[in-house]
Structure formats: structure tokens, C-alpha cells
Design a protein around this motif. Structure first.
Motif, PDB file in Angstrom:
ATOM      1  N   LEU A  32       0.921  -0.756   0.065  1.00 33.50           N
ATOM      2  CA  LEU A  32      -0.065  -0.151  -0.249  1.00 33.50           C
ATOM      3  C   LEU A  32       1.036   1.047  -0.369  1.00 33.50           C
ATOM      4  CD1 LEU A  32      -2.702  -0.731   2.334  1.00 33.50           C
ATOM      5  CD2 LEU A  32      -2.998  -0.612  -0.092  1.00 33.50           C
ATOM      6  N   LEU A  35       2.296   1.715  -3.174  1.00 33.49           N
ATOM      7  CA  LEU A  35       0.985   2.435  -4.585  1.00 33.49           C
ATOM      8  C   LEU A  35       0.862   3.627  -4.204  1.00 33.49           C
ATOM      9  CD1 LEU A  35      -1.639  -0.580  -4.244  1.00 33.49           C
ATOM     10  CD2 LEU A  35       0.118   0.168  -5.962  1.00 33.49           C
ATOM     11  N   TRP A  36       0.999   4.294  -2.840  1.00 34.31           N
ATOM     12  CA  TRP A  36       0.998   5.217  -2.255  1.00 34.31           C
ATOM     13  C   TRP A  36       1.899   6.566  -3.191  1.00 34.31           C
ATOM     14  CZ3 TRP A  36       3.756   8.663   1.223  1.00 34.31           C
ATOM     15  CH2 TRP A  36       3.031   9.821   0.931  1.00 34.31           C
ATOM     16  N   SER A  39       1.385   7.010  -6.605  1.00 40.04           N
ATOM     17  CA  SER A  39       0.783   7.921  -6.621  1.00 40.04           C
ATOM     18  C   SER A  39      -0.344   8.278  -5.835  1.00 40.04           C
ATOM     19  CB  SER A  39      -0.560   7.167  -7.716  1.00 40.04           C
ATOM     20  OG  SER A  39      -0.352   6.160  -8.984  1.00 40.04           O
ATOM     21  N   THR A  42      -4.087  10.177  -5.901  1.00 42.89           N
ATOM     22  CA  THR A  42      -4.845   9.639  -6.455  1.00 42.89           C
ATOM     23  C   THR A  42      -5.096   7.863  -5.269  1.00 42.89           C
ATOM     24  OG1 THR A  42      -4.348   7.595  -7.607  1.00 42.89           O
ATOM     25  CG2 THR A  42      -4.883   9.304  -9.101  1.00 42.89           C
ATOM     26  N   MET A  43      -4.105   7.641  -4.266  1.00 46.20           N
ATOM     27  CA  MET A  43      -4.641   6.629  -3.855  1.00 46.20           C
ATOM     28  C   MET A  43      -4.602   7.201  -2.160  1.00 46.20           C
ATOM     29  SD  MET A  43      -3.614   3.879  -2.367  1.00 46.20           S
ATOM     30  CE  MET A  43      -2.903   3.064  -0.781  1.00 46.20           C
ATOM     31  N   LEU A  45      -4.905   6.941   1.764  1.00 47.14           N
ATOM     32  CA  LEU A  45      -4.076   5.967   1.868  1.00 47.14           C
ATOM     33  C   LEU A  45      -4.503   4.998   3.315  1.00 47.14           C
ATOM     34  CD1 LEU A  45      -0.814   3.796   2.474  1.00 47.14           C
ATOM     35  CD2 LEU A  45       0.235   6.537   3.020  1.00 47.14           C
ATOM     36  N   SER A  48      -7.480   3.071   2.438  1.00 46.32           N
ATOM     37  CA  SER A  48      -6.472   2.070   2.519  1.00 46.32           C
ATOM     38  C   SER A  48      -6.230   0.782   3.397  1.00 46.32           C
ATOM     39  CB  SER A  48      -5.527   1.590   1.217  1.00 46.32           C
ATOM     40  OG  SER A  48      -6.808   2.455   0.315  1.00 46.32           O
TER      41      SER A  48
END
Length: 69
Positions: A32, A35-36, A39, A42-43, A45, A48
Motif C-alpha cells: 500500500l 502504491l501511495w 500515485s 489518487t491513492m 492511503l 486503504s
């Protein structure tokens, strides 16, 4: 890993391999974070991370209808 072992010993968590489980938990959070970083606009965090924690803990916790020794 120690927290997982403690949960198993108390009958709060199902029987799992604590080391493998800890590795999976860390891997989920690191994924995670990656991914953050890739992006950040858009992520979501925080959200999620909360969802991941809920899903992972739900898989570890002993269901209440199961008798504990």
C-alpha cells in the motif's frame, strides 16, 4: 510476530504460522505504501490501510461461535 503469538496463546487468533502471518501483514502495508508513493494524488492511503487492517484481522480472529479451550 510477537503480537500474533500472543493472540494465538490467548485463543483470540486462529492457529497460523506467526512468522508467515507477520510477513504477509508487513507485505500488505508495504504494498500500500508503494502504491501511495507511485500515485499520491489518487491513492487514499489512510482509508486503504484501515480496510487492509480490517480484512487481515477478520481473517485472524477466532469466530465467536467457535468454542475456546
Amino acid at each position: 510476530e510477537a503480537i500474533i503469538k500472543q493472540g494465538i496463546a490467548r485463543g483470540e487468533f486462529i492457529q497460523v504460522n506467526p512468522q508467515d502471518t507477520a510477513t504477509a501483514l508487513v507485505g500488505a502495508y508495504e504494498g500500500l505504501m508503494l502504491l501511495w508513493v507511485m500515485s499520491p494524488k489518487t491513492m487514499r492511503l489512510k482509508e486503504s490501510m484501515q480496510v487492509a487492517a480490517q480484512l487481515l484481522l477478520a481473517g485472524l480472529i477466532v469466530p465467536q461461535h467457535v468454542a475456546r479451550d
